[in-house]
Motif scaffolding. Structure first.
Motif, PDB file in Angstrom:
ATOM      1  N   UNK A  10       0.865  -1.182   0.000  1.00  0.00           N
ATOM      2  CA  UNK A  10       0.000   0.000   0.000  1.00  0.00           C
ATOM      3  C   UNK A  10       0.899   1.229   0.000  1.00  0.00           C
ATOM      4  N   UNK A  11       0.536   2.247  -0.786  1.00  0.00           N
ATOM      5  CA  UNK A  11       1.210   3.521  -0.578  1.00  0.00           C
ATOM      6  C   UNK A  11       0.167   4.597  -0.355  1.00  0.00           C
ATOM      7  N   UNK A  12       0.546   5.613   0.394  1.00  0.00           N
ATOM      8  CA  UNK A  12      -0.440   6.620   0.722  1.00  0.00           C
ATOM      9  C   UNK A  12       0.161   7.825   1.424  1.00  0.00           C
ATOM     10  N   UNK A  13      -0.744   8.675   1.929  1.00  0.00           N
ATOM     11  CA  UNK A  13      -0.314   9.813   2.734  1.00  0.00           C
ATOM     12  C   UNK A  13      -1.205   9.933   3.972  1.00  0.00           C
ATOM     13  N   UNK A  14      -0.611  10.483   5.008  1.00  0.00           N
ATOM     14  CA  UNK A  14      -1.363  10.752   6.229  1.00  0.00           C
ATOM     15  C   UNK A  14      -2.031  12.109   6.047  1.00  0.00           C
ATOM     16  N   UNK A  15      -3.354  12.137   6.109  1.00  0.00           N
ATOM     17  CA  UNK A  15      -4.084  13.397   5.921  1.00  0.00           C
ATOM     18  C   UNK A  15      -4.282  14.080   7.271  1.00  0.00           C
ATOM     19  N   UNK A  16      -4.701  13.283   8.264  1.00  0.00           N
ATOM     20  CA  UNK A  16      -4.910  13.810   9.611  1.00  0.00           C
ATOM     21  C   UNK A  16      -4.419  12.774  10.601  1.00  0.00           C
ATOM     22  N   UNK A  17      -3.839  13.228  11.703  1.00  0.00           N
ATOM     23  CA  UNK A  17      -3.448  12.282  12.753  1.00  0.00           C
ATOM     24  C   UNK A  17      -3.683  12.951  14.091  1.00  0.00           C
ATOM     25  N   UNK A  18      -4.663  12.446  14.822  1.00  0.00           N
ATOM     26  CA  UNK A  18      -4.982  12.981  16.132  1.00  0.00           C
ATOM     27  C   UNK A  18      -4.826  11.841  17.133  1.00  0.00           C
ATOM     28  N   UNK A  19      -3.592  11.634  17.574  1.00  0.00           N
ATOM     29  CA  UNK A  19      -3.268  10.525  18.459  1.00  0.00           C
ATOM     30  C   UNK A  19      -3.988  10.673  19.789  1.00  0.00           C
TER      31      UNK A  19
END
Lengths: 117, 154
Positions: free
Chosen positions: B67-76
């Protein structure tokens, strides 16, 4: 987990609720209005909502609100859990039995072949 | 760089599971390659999980890209929005980028993990992979967190 599966089995025990799941399987994201229209001959909108509530409590239906609309989705995970717990293991045993049977038959036919030689 | 998925608001598909773990543990399991290799089709996730960061899943057995992709939002540890393209086979790789939203909600002692999918055509290889694979992935994640062991491979 097992208490949860009880709820899933109870939810699935009703043919109307299975019908609702089939509807959601063929088209996800339907609103109560969509579903009420589909089942208009069989029950009231209130009846549809009641069944959806049972399905939602069992985790078989997940909802998402977008604006004023609430969309309903079929969650396949509890069904997979039932499959793993109650179907997979019996199916495996059956498959094993068939494999054993196949081996026996092959062994027998080898013996037979040996005799002919 | 991967193009971002064009997102309308209604998901095309949702999966949900209850896991006897804390949101932090679930977050760690989905963002740490040592964990993902045990429930994500042997895929080691590679990303620093900051908005805009690249994202990859690499098969630990042969190093191939899954899989390839991008992180759009990350709210840990609550919410992860990922734009992804499945690339393990030509049929899925031919489909456009789609969006996955992973949400972790504490609910008493357990937490609820909801994975929503956006911008996936109903009848495409990617959708078939989602329907066939995600239940296995989230069940594997649950088993791993609750028992410390991965689901037996088939």
């Amino acid at each position: 987990m097992s208490a949860h599966l009880d709820e899933v089995f109870q939810a699935l025990a009703d043919p109307t609720r299975r019908g609702i799941l089939d509807r959601l399987f063929s088209k996800e994201g339907q609103t109560v209005n969509d579903l009420a229209a589909a089942f208009a001959d069989d029950m009231t909108r209130y009846g549809v909502m009641k069944h959806l509530g049972v399905l939602e409590n069992a985790g078989l239906v997940v909802t998402r609100r977008v604006g004023r609309e609430k969309h309903h989705y079929l969650n396949p995970v509890p069904i997979k859990q039932i499959h793993d717990r109650w179907i997979g293991k019996y199916a495996e045993r059956r498959a094993e039995t068939l494999v054993t049977l196949k081996r026996r038959i092959e062994e027998m036919s080898n013996v037979g072949a040996g005799r002919r030689d | 760089m991967l193009e971002q998925a064009v997102v309308i608001e209604k998901p095309v598909h949702i999966e949900q599971i209850f896991i006897n773990a804390t949101p932090e543990q679930v977050w760690e399991a989905i963002t740490d390659p040592e964990f993902t290799a045990q429930f994500f089709y042997n895929g080691r996730v590679k990303s620093d999980f900051r908005p805009g960061a690249p994202l990859k899943y690499v098969d630990e057995r042969d190093g191939s890209l899954q899989i390839e992709g991008i992180v759009v939002e990350a709210d840990k540890p609550r919410r992860l929005v990922l734009d992804e393209k499945y690339v393990w086979a030509p049929d899925v790789a031919a489909d456009p980028v789609h969006r996955e939203v992973w949400e972790i909600e504490p609910l008493g002692k357990v937490c609820k993990l909801t994975v929503s999918f956006y911008e996936v055509a109903l009848d495409c290889a990617t959708m078939r992979s989602i329907l066939g694979g995600i239940p296995l992935i989230v069940s594997g994640l649950k088993t791993l967190l609750e028992t410390g062991k991965p689901l037996p491979s088939r």
